[in-house]
Design a protein around this motif. Structure first.
Motif, short mmCIF file in Angstrom:
data_model
loop_
_atom_site.label_atom_id
_atom_site.label_comp_id
_atom_site.label_asym_id
_atom_site.label_seq_id
_atom_site.Cartn_x
_atom_site.Cartn_y
_atom_site.Cartn_z
N GLU A 103 14.06 54.55 10.60
CA GLU A 103 13.28 53.19 9.44
C GLU A 103 14.47 53.56 8.36
N ASP A 104 15.12 54.63 7.79
CA ASP A 104 16.01 55.21 6.53
C ASP A 104 16.17 53.85 6.55
N ALA A 105 17.05 52.94 7.57
CA ALA A 105 17.70 51.89 7.69
C ALA A 105 17.90 50.90 7.30
N ASP A 106 16.12 50.33 6.92
CA ASP A 106 15.53 49.16 5.95
C ASP A 106 15.76 49.93 4.71
N VAL A 107 15.83 51.09 4.60
CA VAL A 107 15.99 51.36 2.57
C VAL A 107 17.98 51.04 2.50
N ILE A 108 18.20 51.92 3.37
CA ILE A 108 19.75 51.74 3.01
C ILE A 108 19.84 50.15 3.38
N ASP A 109 19.77 49.91 3.65
CA ASP A 109 19.91 47.94 4.13
C ASP A 109 20.39 47.40 2.16
N ARG A 110 18.80 47.81 1.93
CA ARG A 110 18.39 47.47 0.93
C ARG A 110 19.04 47.73 -0.26
N ILE A 111 20.02 48.82 -0.12
CA ILE A 111 20.37 49.58 -1.13
C ILE A 111 21.30 48.79 -0.79
N ILE A 112 22.39 48.91 0.37
CA ILE A 112 24.08 48.19 -0.13
C ILE A 112 23.42 46.47 -0.34
N ARG A 113 22.90 45.39 0.33
CA ARG A 113 22.52 44.58 -0.08
C ARG A 113 22.17 43.80 -1.36
N SER A 114 21.18 44.92 -2.64
CA SER A 114 21.20 45.00 -3.64
C SER A 114 22.18 45.31 -4.83
N ASP A 115 23.38 45.99 -4.19
CA ASP A 115 24.51 46.44 -4.96
C ASP A 115 26.02 46.38 -4.61
N GLY A 116 26.18 45.11 -4.85
CA GLY A 116 27.74 44.82 -4.71
C GLY A 116 28.52 45.50 -4.77
N GLU A 117 28.30 46.67 -6.16
CA GLU A 117 29.21 47.61 -5.98
C GLU A 117 29.55 48.45 -5.01
N ILE A 118 28.56 48.38 -4.19
CA ILE A 118 28.69 49.52 -2.94
C ILE A 118 29.90 49.22 -1.65
N ALA A 119 29.82 48.20 -1.40
CA ALA A 119 30.22 47.57 -0.47
C ALA A 119 32.23 47.54 -0.98
N ARG A 120 32.11 47.06 -2.60
CA ARG A 120 34.08 46.85 -2.59
C ARG A 120 34.09 48.79 -3.18
N LEU A 121 33.39 49.58 -3.42
CA LEU A 121 34.29 51.23 -3.78
C LEU A 121 33.78 51.86 -2.58
N THR A 122 33.36 51.25 -1.19
CA THR A 122 33.56 52.06 -0.36
C THR A 122 34.60 51.25 0.34
N GLY A 123 35.04 50.29 -0.04
CA GLY A 123 36.77 49.63 0.68
C GLY A 123 36.25 48.74 1.59
N SER A 124 34.78 48.18 2.32
CA SER A 124 34.60 47.70 2.75
C SER A 124 34.31 46.06 3.12
N VAL A 125 35.06 45.83 2.10
CA VAL A 125 35.30 44.18 1.86
C VAL A 125 36.49 43.99 1.46
N HIS A 126 36.83 42.58 1.00
CA HIS A 126 38.42 43.08 0.15
C HIS A 126 38.45 41.89 -0.66
N SER A 127 37.12 41.60 -1.19
CA SER A 127 37.41 40.63 -2.47
C SER A 127 35.33 39.96 -3.53
N SER A 128 35.75 40.76 -4.09
CA SER A 128 34.66 40.04 -5.42
C SER A 128 33.39 39.65 -4.61
N ASP A 129 33.90 38.54 -3.62
CA ASP A 129 32.47 37.59 -3.32
C ASP A 129 32.31 37.99 -1.76
N ALA A 130 33.26 38.89 -1.12
CA ALA A 130 33.04 39.32 -0.10
C ALA A 130 31.57 39.94 0.58
N GLU A 131 30.49 39.09 1.65
CA GLU A 131 29.43 39.71 1.56
C GLU A 131 29.80 41.10 2.22
N PRO A 132 28.18 42.06 2.28
CA PRO A 132 28.67 43.23 2.66
C PRO A 132 28.49 43.35 4.67
#
Length: 186
Positions: free
Chosen positions: A24-53
């Motif tokens: 059930e922690d997946a729900d919270v982690i999903d919200r954290i990732i979706r509400s904080d665009g910095e996470i996808a960038r800092l982890t190298g999960s995306v290749h552009s500023s406008d990309a979605e996780p």
């Protein structure tokens, strides 16, 4: 092959409690990732500023977290802010190398857990657990050049820079270096 990841401890610090992750922690982690665009960038999960996780259905994410809760190939602990009681992220030991008593480390701390020492304490708690209780000799990680805040945390905990992977990530049309760091136990 034996694995030290079967034990799922709760580690208590002054600022945070690290507890075994649950489906059930997946729900919270999903919200954290979706509400904080910095996470996808800092982890190298995306290749552009406008990309979605990566967009996984929440049911699949719950399934993954449920598997991690009992996995023998990783230790995933939720980072709970002791002041609020809220889950603010996760810390992970993975990539166990039995012959060398080593593993990898990664972390994710959302905006609600930043700037108050929670990430530093969470990192310190899991690293000390890995090096002492679990008997690890070496814990390593990778951090991108555009994440000096995380690198500072790792250095405070005792990680040492061991090398640089040049042009490891293409982000917004520019090449970003990755830094390899590790901490050595006994």
């Amino acid at each position: 092959m034996t694995t030290p990841f079967l034990d799922k401890p709760t580690l208590v610090g002054q600022l945070v409690t690290l507890r075994p992750i649950r489906a059930e922690d997946a729900d919270v982690i999903d919200r954290i990732i979706r509400s904080d665009g910095e996470i996808a960038r800092l982890t190298g999960s995306v290749h552009s500023s406008d990309a979605e996780p990566i967009d996984l259905p929440i049911e699949r994410l719950r399934e993954i977290y449920g598997q991690w809760a009992t996995a023998d190939d990783r230790l995933v602990l939720g980072v709970v802010d002791n002041a609020s009681g809220e889950l603010v992220g996760e810390v992970v030991l993975n990539d166990w190398d039995e012959g060398n008593r080593s593993c990898g480390f990664r972390t994710l701390v959302g905006a609600a857990g930043r700037g108050r020492g929670l990430g530093t304490e969470a990192t310190r708690l899991i690293v000390e657990h890995g090096l002492t209780t679990m008997g690890m000799h070496r814990i390593s990680l990778e951090v991108y050049d555009f994440n000096p805040r995380a690198r500072h945390v790792y250095e405070k905990v005792g990680f040492v820079h061991e090398g640089t992977g040049r042009d490891a990530l293409l982000f917004d049309g520019e090449w970003i270096d990755v830094h390899y760091m590790a901490i050595i136990g006994s």
